[in-house]
Design a protein around this motif. Sequence first.
Motif, PDB file in Angstrom:
ATOM      1  N   LEU A 216       9.314  -0.716  37.553  1.00 57.17           N
ATOM      2  CA  LEU A 216       8.373  -1.055  36.483  1.00 57.17           C
ATOM      3  C   LEU A 216       8.170   0.128  35.548  1.00 57.17           C
ATOM      4  CD1 LEU A 216       5.695  -3.082  38.521  1.00 57.17           C
ATOM      5  CD2 LEU A 216       7.343  -3.992  36.869  1.00 57.17           C
ATOM      6  N   ARG A 217       8.039   1.311  36.121  1.00 58.67           N
ATOM      7  CA  ARG A 217       7.879   2.499  35.280  1.00 58.67           C
ATOM      8  C   ARG A 217       9.114   2.714  34.415  1.00 58.67           C
ATOM      9  NH1 ARG A 217       5.417   6.413  40.092  1.00 58.67           N
ATOM     10  NH2 ARG A 217       3.210   5.774  39.874  1.00 58.67           N
ATOM     11  N   ALA A 218      10.298   2.522  34.970  1.00 56.59           N
ATOM     12  CA  ALA A 218      11.539   2.725  34.227  1.00 56.59           C
ATOM     13  C   ALA A 218      11.681   1.730  33.082  1.00 56.59           C
ATOM     14  CB  ALA A 218      12.737   2.621  35.169  1.00 56.59           C
ATOM     15  N   GLN A 219      11.060   0.553  33.235  1.00 57.67           N
ATOM     16  CA  GLN A 219      11.118  -0.463  32.183  1.00 57.67           C
ATOM     17  C   GLN A 219       9.982  -0.329  31.175  1.00 57.67           C
ATOM     18  OE1 GLN A 219      12.309  -4.486  33.616  1.00 57.67           O
ATOM     19  NE2 GLN A 219      12.746  -3.479  35.569  1.00 57.67           N
ATOM     20  N   GLY A 220       9.248   0.776  31.252  1.00 55.44           N
ATOM     21  CA  GLY A 220       8.252   1.069  30.228  1.00 55.44           C
ATOM     22  C   GLY A 220       6.873   0.525  30.484  1.00 55.44           C
ATOM     23  N   VAL A 221       6.591   0.122  31.721  1.00 52.78           N
ATOM     24  CA  VAL A 221       5.246  -0.363  32.049  1.00 52.78           C
ATOM     25  C   VAL A 221       4.345   0.859  32.268  1.00 52.78           C
ATOM     26  CG1 VAL A 221       3.840  -1.651  33.698  1.00 52.78           C
ATOM     27  CG2 VAL A 221       6.116  -2.491  33.066  1.00 52.78           C
ATOM     28  N   THR A 222       3.393   1.038  31.386  1.00 49.78           N
ATOM     29  CA  THR A 222       2.504   2.205  31.463  1.00 49.78           C
ATOM     30  C   THR A 222       1.036   1.806  31.607  1.00 49.78           C
ATOM     31  OG1 THR A 222       2.324   2.266  29.044  1.00 49.78           O
ATOM     32  CG2 THR A 222       4.065   3.600  30.061  1.00 49.78           C
ATOM     33  N   ASN A 223       0.762   0.520  31.603  1.00 44.46           N
ATOM     34  CA  ASN A 223      -0.629   0.057  31.615  1.00 44.46           C
ATOM     35  C   ASN A 223      -1.033  -0.552  32.958  1.00 44.46           C
ATOM     36  OD1 ASN A 223       1.121  -2.154  31.209  1.00 44.46           O
ATOM     37  ND2 ASN A 223      -0.488  -3.367  30.225  1.00 44.46           N
ATOM     38  N   VAL A 224      -0.468  -0.035  34.044  1.00 45.19           N
ATOM     39  CA  VAL A 224      -0.740  -0.585  35.378  1.00 45.19           C
ATOM     40  C   VAL A 224      -1.302   0.507  36.286  1.00 45.19           C
ATOM     41  CG1 VAL A 224       0.408  -1.348  37.499  1.00 45.19           C
ATOM     42  CG2 VAL A 224       0.863  -2.521  35.350  1.00 45.19           C
ATOM     43  N   VAL A 225      -2.345   0.141  37.020  1.00 44.10           N
ATOM     44  CA  VAL A 225      -2.904   0.957  38.095  1.00 44.10           C
ATOM     45  C   VAL A 225      -2.467   0.299  39.405  1.00 44.10           C
ATOM     46  CG1 VAL A 225      -5.050   1.634  39.236  1.00 44.10           C
ATOM     47  CG2 VAL A 225      -4.858   1.804  36.748  1.00 44.10           C
ATOM     48  N   TYR A 226      -1.742   1.034  40.233  1.00 42.44           N
ATOM     49  CA  TYR A 226      -1.128   0.454  41.425  1.00 42.44           C
ATOM     50  C   TYR A 226      -2.086   0.505  42.620  1.00 42.44           C
ATOM     51  CZ  TYR A 226       3.113   0.416  38.688  1.00 42.44           C
ATOM     52  OH  TYR A 226       4.031   0.162  37.697  1.00 42.44           O
ATOM     53  N   VAL A 227      -2.268  -0.663  43.243  1.00 40.71           N
ATOM     54  CA  VAL A 227      -3.218  -0.827  44.337  1.00 40.71           C
ATOM     55  C   VAL A 227      -2.446  -1.202  45.605  1.00 40.71           C
ATOM     56  CG1 VAL A 227      -5.257  -2.067  45.150  1.00 40.71           C
ATOM     57  CG2 VAL A 227      -4.957  -1.651  42.693  1.00 40.71           C
ATOM     58  N   TRP A 228      -2.529  -0.360  46.600  1.00 39.01           N
ATOM     59  CA  TRP A 228      -1.934  -0.672  47.913  1.00 39.01           C
ATOM     60  C   TRP A 228      -2.965  -1.472  48.691  1.00 39.01           C
ATOM     61  CZ3 TRP A 228      -2.870   1.795  52.984  1.00 39.01           C
ATOM     62  CH2 TRP A 228      -1.912   1.443  53.955  1.00 39.01           C
ATOM     63  N   ASN A 229      -2.660  -2.749  48.968  1.00 34.46           N
ATOM     64  CA  ASN A 229      -3.652  -3.685  49.511  1.00 34.46           C
ATOM     65  C   ASN A 229      -3.196  -4.241  50.856  1.00 34.46           C
ATOM     66  OD1 ASN A 229      -5.150  -6.779  48.170  1.00 34.46           O
ATOM     67  ND2 ASN A 229      -5.645  -5.619  49.986  1.00 34.46           N
ATOM     68  N   VAL A 230      -3.865  -3.790  51.925  1.00 33.43           N
ATOM     69  CA  VAL A 230      -3.584  -4.278  53.276  1.00 33.43           C
ATOM     70  C   VAL A 230      -4.787  -5.053  53.798  1.00 33.43           C
ATOM     71  CG1 VAL A 230      -1.944  -2.450  53.809  1.00 33.43           C
ATOM     72  CG2 VAL A 230      -4.377  -2.085  54.265  1.00 33.43           C
ATOM     73  N   MET A 231      -4.628  -5.682  54.946  1.00 29.15           N
ATOM     74  CA  MET A 231      -5.765  -6.362  55.570  1.00 29.15           C
ATOM     75  C   MET A 231      -6.779  -5.357  56.105  1.00 29.15           C
ATOM     76  SD  MET A 231      -4.191  -9.635  57.592  1.00 29.15           S
ATOM     77  CE  MET A 231      -2.514  -9.154  57.926  1.00 29.15           C
ATOM     78  N   GLY A 232      -6.274  -4.285  56.702  1.00 30.07           N
ATOM     79  CA  GLY A 232      -7.166  -3.272  57.248  1.00 30.07           C
ATOM     80  C   GLY A 232      -7.695  -3.593  58.635  1.00 30.07           C
TER      81      GLY A 232
END
Length: 377
Positions: A216-232
């Motif tokens: 995604l970064r290589a394709q120019g996506v700069t407006n994303v905040v990445y969330v690692w989402n598990v059950m926990g």
Amino acid sequence: APATPTPVTVAPPTTLAPPTTLAPPTTLAPPTTLAPPTTLAPPPPPTTLAPPTTLAPPTTLAPPAPGCTVSVLLVPSCGAWFGASTPSADGTYNYTKGLAEYEAVAQNTPDILHFYKTGAQRFPTADEIAQAQRPGLQRSLLFYNWKPSRTANWAEIANGGADAEIATVAAGLKAYPRTIFLTIFHEPEDNVVPTAGSGMTPDDYAAMYRYVVTSLRAQGVTNVVYVWNVMGYYGWRDYFDGLYPGDDYVDWIAYDPYMSGNKQAGFGVMVDNVKPNLGWPGFYSWATAKAPGKPIMLAEWGVDVLTSSDPAKLLSDTVQSMQTRFPMLKALVYWNQHGVGNYRIDATSSTGVALGQAYRALAADPYFNSTPTAAAP
């Protein structure tokens, strides 16, 4: 992945894909030695939902505290975000209708609107943008849980097996002029196949996550905040270290705890469910030690109105707990599940009404209304 949450102490559901939007998760049975989160168990006779028209629309809250800002990673400098996923009660996953149902009780415009996607779906959609940007109301931040492929396993995705889907999603993300929360393959724990070569080991997941972020970064996506989402859920505690993709690929850590039964002592126990006999410190404690300084969110949470007789008591320590015990917890995103089952805030059973009242009071607390979403990029 499955479709709804579980009324166990910490872990709820993974989602089944709804017509156009991937529905919240249904958990598969975990290792036989552990009691996993059962997925949205078939609820007892449904409770009737309160008609949204009986209550006034969301009211305007007091002006936010001066000087509160939002970082480039969507972290509020004051208080915390208060959001929701709002599928409709009729089971059709109509999120516009569900938002009206939710707001009729919450009397609050969500800071975050949460949706579920899979494969080559382009998002945000026009309907989702319209929900987030309604005239006269604050803008809501958009949050997506996205599974890159319906068929490829994690190892295959990391080897290019979902590149077409990634390109489609990248185009949609770039077209939106605001910053978005994005999770890549949420709640992976009950999908793990620990056998080497399965393509679904924790290491395979982490490699897949890193590959998608890099693409995604290589394709120019700069407006994303990445969330690692598990059950926990503590039953999966041996997987978390392997599943974590690394600080360079994770902006927020998220997990999905739920409260069910009066044995649950309240919000604080839900957030950090310590198991001394297992050597488990609670997920919040694990996360803050694993990635110090990372903001944390409850990407899904809820109170089971079928097994909890006093929801107001269960929620009574929420703000105090966040201020004193959980300072890195910066967002609560409620899952107002589809149908008339356990967790909806608009159920009209006596316990459901009590939950709705307690939830409305929580939504109005200044702690969740101190930073304006208008300050977000």
